[in-house]
Write an enzyme that holds these catalytic residues in place. Structure first.
Site, short mmCIF file in Angstrom:
data_model
loop_
_atom_site.label_atom_id
_atom_site.label_comp_id
_atom_site.label_asym_id
_atom_site.label_seq_id
_atom_site.Cartn_x
_atom_site.Cartn_y
_atom_site.Cartn_z
N HIS A 257 0.82 -1.28 -0.10
CA HIS A 257 -0.05 -0.07 -0.02
C HIS A 257 0.90 1.32 0.18
O HIS A 257 1.99 1.33 0.76
CB HIS A 257 -0.94 0.07 1.19
N ARG A 273 -6.14 9.96 -0.51
CA ARG A 273 -5.97 10.49 -1.97
C ARG A 273 -7.01 10.41 -2.76
O ARG A 273 -7.54 11.52 -3.59
CB ARG A 273 -4.97 9.56 -2.68
#
Ligand SMILES: Cc1cc2nc3c(=O)[nH]c(=O)nc-3n(C[C@H](O)[C@H](O)[C@H](O)COP(=O)(O)OP(=O)(O)OC[C@H]3O[C@@H](n4cnc5c(N)ncnc54)[C@H](O)[C@@H]3O)c2cc1C
Lengths: 659, 243
Positions: A257, A273
């Site tokens: 990740h 994000r």
């Protein structure tokens, strides 16, 4: 001899196990769940960002449907997934979200009217239609064409797990907590349950069942640097492997990740994000658009993690006493958004970094996050190699994710697979294959074998420290079998893992207590985790291409011609030093979406000889039926509804009609 | 840049192993503090280097799962998100009271919470199953957020450990239980009425057992507004009791 009988034994009390258990229970079967910890502590609780389902309620989700979700998932997988399974999944996900809503999950809802959001670093005004007011909303996530990720602030997994766990309590399903399945009972052809160790008393019990379902989650703790909980040690996959009959698949497909906080490795969600946060380097420069002009920070995780490591190697990392890292900047989202929708992120930043993410940048670096591989099953969740054994959730390789899973597709998979597999388990119990046929002699044999193994660890008089070997294994996996892989480093890792396995036969367990004994637990898990590490590493060494999260610096191209194959790992002889690898081809001629470019990342794949032929066939089929609705067309390309339980076959309604 | 000399920590841990004869006793462990050290890191270091038999529970180690509630200098809190930096060089760790001790710092919150859930029926009560093919029923966005506010409880047990009533009355449902009833009262999907809630918590093991000392509110690691949830529930139940 302690024996416990149940119709269905579910090993694992996370989202997948609980949901499968509810399904089988509702069909009238007696179900027992085992869990290492109270079920609400399972790692599913840590999922933050959300769950994908094509509800299409929001402006940015308009036009979304199963087809778009399916295609995003296949591209995300780098064509490694089983497209039939991806279809079953995309079709069932909206039903799963709606079921969870009925069970109490407080999904965030659409507010009609205008609102400010951040997209691509800029403030933008969106307008939500009155028609959608009060329906389930969604946020943006990586690798998706639409905003499809349903969420509950950033505590989505928590809210889901509590709702499903409370539903299991409502159905009267017992959970045997602090119990660990340490071996499967089987006769080479059929699974009859598991040998279970009580983590408090140390007692062993044979649990005999018509059907056994493994839902034990991922194996992130093979790695030193991981976002996973400390209990994610892959024991479900390991005990399946140790049967010699069941098969693990694609173990080398390990996801990293992009945004684990540095150095603790605790995750901050992709929702950061998705909601508009950006990545910056030491100079404060937003670097992702330089590498990925199309999707930028929201390319798939494998791509973003690789770009980050590439940028670090190029010398752009920020320096800290613990090493190099990059920055995640969510300051532009503003305090109100962070306080409302990213509150776990805020708490994590405060507790572990001592910063306020509304003001300060977050130190991040990629870390191990998800296991795409696991126990190989068919589309119904039945494990290959043993009748009566099932697997679902992160522990399984149902093969929804191929070589890279999209964010938000995992918690979705857990409940969707639980809904499907629970019904198939009930079907088995109601068929003649589900009859109780086991012998107590078999149970006794497995019990005494496991007693002997534990006895040997406690009294074997070895010299090696389990903790030291475990730490070495984890460091080796992070250093040599991480984001960038190379033949020589992988070979070194195999050699050392084999050496560690030999040393792990000679362990010293100082604490002689039979019951709660953390040292003994580390010792017996270590031996099994080394086997899993060897499956991951041997698989990675053999796969001389790059696909999804598996990236070989010495073989940087995706090679469909040779490697459109699923890796299968078995361990038929307990004495063998490494797993037996075999391969299962993916059939291009039956793909609904033939291999191509993902829309982000590299474009230089080596084509499969069938790809062009299948692409033409698909195009011709679409052209020949211009009037056909999308469902009819889809059914002609890749039928899947027959694999779903009848109650899950209906079309999904959407507020705006069918797109 | 030369690193400053680390602090030397002395951690007194209350040891016990039910079944063994030894009475619970404090044992001192000494370790060097490292930068950013949490009690998760400290306890694992002690187990790895000083005493492999030490028992404690961690799962997510990120303050999300609620496994690691313990008394830190006598105050209930989550060990994983406590920095040693915020404590003195000498401090104590003990298991949460009220819950059955499994060993050392590990307690059985699971059985307690399950019993509470069964008693209070902490799930949505609906007479019909949802139609999974249909568009979901609407909910006001603010209401969904208010429900989540109460739904954030992680069943860590800190509120129970800090509760005067829970120490005296084994059947008291505590702030965790009362907060759940408050949560389901808010939720229109749950068809139960206040008369049903009253039957569950309209007594001294429920909302009237609370002495409003509100230790729960002060220690909740998730910062739930237990004070207002309990007060609001108490008013509702009192009104119901007068009917
Ligand atoms: C920090 C983090 C954030 C995430 N965020 C998201 C997200 O936003 N969206 C998304 O889609 N996915 C997310 N994921 C992934 C997702 O949360 C997991 O893949 C998923 O929850 C796994 O669920 P599961 O039911 O398969 O396993 P788990 O929830 O891990 O449950 C495993 C269960 O098995 C039990 N168990 C294990 N071994 C044994 C044994 N030997 N005997 C008995 N019991 C055993 C455990 O006690 C536990 O109850 C995230 C993952 C992490 C690490």
């Amino acid at each position: 001899m302690r024996i416990f009988y149940t119709d269905v034994l579910v090993v694992g009390g996370g989202l997948a196990g609980l949901r499968a258990a509810v399904g089988a229970r509702r069909r009238g079967h007696d179900v027992t769940i085992l869990s290492l910890v109270p079920p609400k502590r399972s790692h599913s609780a840590a999922a933050q960002g959300g769950m994908q389902a094509s509800l299409a309620n929001t402006t940015k989700g308009a036009g979304d449907n199963e087809d778009v979700h399916f295609e995003d998932t296949v591209r995300g997988s780098d064509w490694g997934c089983d497209q039939v399974v991806a279809r079953m999944f995309a079709h069932t996900a909206p039903k799963a979200v709606r079921e969870l809503a009925a069970w109490g999950v407080p999904w965030n809802r659409v507010t009609a009217g205008t609102r400010e959001v951040v997209m691509d670093g800029k403030h933008v005004t969106l307008e939500e239609p009155a028609l959608a007011h009060g329906l389930i909303t969604a946020r943006d996530f990586g690798g998706t064409k639409k905003w499809r990720t349903c969420y509950v602030s950033d505590g989505t997994g928590h809210a889901m797990l509590y709702a499903v766990s409370d539903r299991a309590i409502a159905e009267g399903i017992p959970v045997h907590e602090r119990k660990e399945a340490i071996a499967l009972i089987h006769d080479g052809g059929r699974c009859h349950g598991a040998i279970v160790r009580d983590l408090v008393s140390g007692d062993l019990t044979a649990y005999l069942a018509r059907a056994t379902c493994i839902a034990t989650g991922g194996f992130g703790r093979l790695y030193r640097s991981t976002t996973n909980a400390v209990i994610n040690e892959g024991m479900g996959a390991a005990i399946a492997l140790e049967t010699g009959a069941a098969t693990l698949a694609n173990m080398e497909a390990v996801q990293f990740h992009p945004t684990a906080i540095f150095p603790a490795g605790i995750l901050v969600t992709e929702g950061c994000r998705g909601d508009g946060g950006v990545l910056r380097d030491a100079a404060g420069h937003r670097f992702m658009p330089d590498y990925e002009p199309e999707k930028k920070e929201l390319a798939s995780r494998d791509v973003v993690s690789r770009r980050m490591e590439q940028h670090l190697r190029a010398g752009h990392g920020a320096t800290s006493p613990f090493g190099q890292h990059l920055w995640l900047d969510i300051t532009l989202l503003g305090t109100a958004h962070i306080d409302g929708k990213l509150r776990e992120v805020k708490e994590i930043c405060r507790n572990f970094l001592g910063i306020d993410p509304a003001r300060d940048w977050i130190a991040v670096r990629p870390a191990q996050h998800y296991s795409m591989g696991g126990i190989r099953t068919d589309a119904t969740g039945a494990a290959r190699g043993l009748v009566g054994l099932y697997a679902c959730g992160e522990a399984a390789c149902w093969d929804l994710h191929g070589f890279n899973r999209l964010g938000g597709n995992s918690v979705a998979e857990t409940v969707v697979a639980g809904m499907i597999v629970g019904e198939h388990i009930a079907d088995l119990c109601e068929s003649s294959d589900g009859d109780l046929t086991f012998s107590t002699a078999l149970a006794a044999e497995f019990l005494s074998r496991e007693e002997a193994r534990l006895g040997a660890l406690l009294h074997g008089g070895g010299a090696e420290s389990p903790v030291a070997l475990m730490t070495r294994m984890q460091t080796l996996m992070t250093d040599n079998v991480g984001i960038f892989r190379r033949g020589d480093l992988l070979q070194d890792a195999v050699t050392e893992l084999r050496a560690l396995s030999v040393r792990a036969r000679n362990l010293h367990v100082g604490t002689q207590r039979r019951g709660a004994n953390p040292e003994l637990v580390t010792a017996y898990r270590l031996q099994r985790m080394l086997k899993l590490s060897l499956c991951v590493t041997e698989g990675a060494l053999a796969r001389t291409e790059s696909r999804g999260a598996h990236f070989r610096e010495d073989y940087p191209r995706r090679d469909d011609a040779t490697w459109l194959q699923r890796t299968l790992a078995t361990w038929p002889d307990p004495e063998q030093a490494t797993p037996t690898l075999a391969y299962e081809p993916l059939d291009v001629m039956s793909m609904e979406l033939p291999p191509g470019w993902r829309g982000y990342g590299a474009r230089d794949a080596i084509e499969h000889p069938d790809t062009e032929r299948r692409a033409r066939e698909v195009a011709a089929l679409r052209e020949a039926r211009p009037a056909a609705d999308r469902h009819a067309l889809q059914a002609a390309l890749l039928p899947f509804l027959h694999l779903l339980p009848p109650r899950l076959r209906g079309p999904n309604a959407r507020a705006g009609g069918d797109a | 840049m030369s690193a400053p000399t680390p602090r030397r920590l002395t951690i007194h841990i209350l040891r016990s192993a039910p079944g063994d004869d030894a009475t619970p006793h404090f044992e001192a462990f000494r370790i060097d503090e490292s930068e950013g050290m949490t009690l998760f890191i400290a306890l694992n270091e002690i187990r790895a280097n000083l005493d492999p038999s030490l028992q404690f529970d961690f799962v997510c180690r990120a303050g999300i799962c609620g496994s690691c509630g313990m008394l830190i200098n006598g105050r209930p809190g989550l060990a994983c998100s406590t920095l040693t930096h915020d404590l003195g060089t000498e401090f104590t760790l003990a298991p949460l009271p009220v819950f059955a001790v499994i060993g050392d710092l590990s307690v059985d919150t699971g059985r307690w919470m399950r019993a509470m859930s069964e008693r209070l029926e902490t799930w949505i009560h609906a007479t019909t199953d949802a139609d999974l093919d249909a568009v979901e029923p609407r909910m006001e966005p603010a209401l969904a957020e208010a429900i989540y506010e109460a739904d954030r409880c992680i069943e860590c047990g800190c509120c129970i450990a800090a509760c005067g009533t829970a120490q005296m009355r084994p059947d008291f449902v505590g702030a965790v239980g009362l907060n759940k009833i408050a949560r389901f009262r808010l939720d229109p999907r749950d068809e139960r009425e206040d008369a049903d809630h009253y039957a569950l918590v309209g007594n001294d093991d429920g909302v009237f057992g609370c002495m409003t000392l509100l230790g729960c509110h002060d220690v909740c690691p998730k910062g739930l507004s237990l004070r207002s949830q309990i007060a609001y529930l108490r008013r509702g139940m009192a009104a119901q009791g007068l009917r």
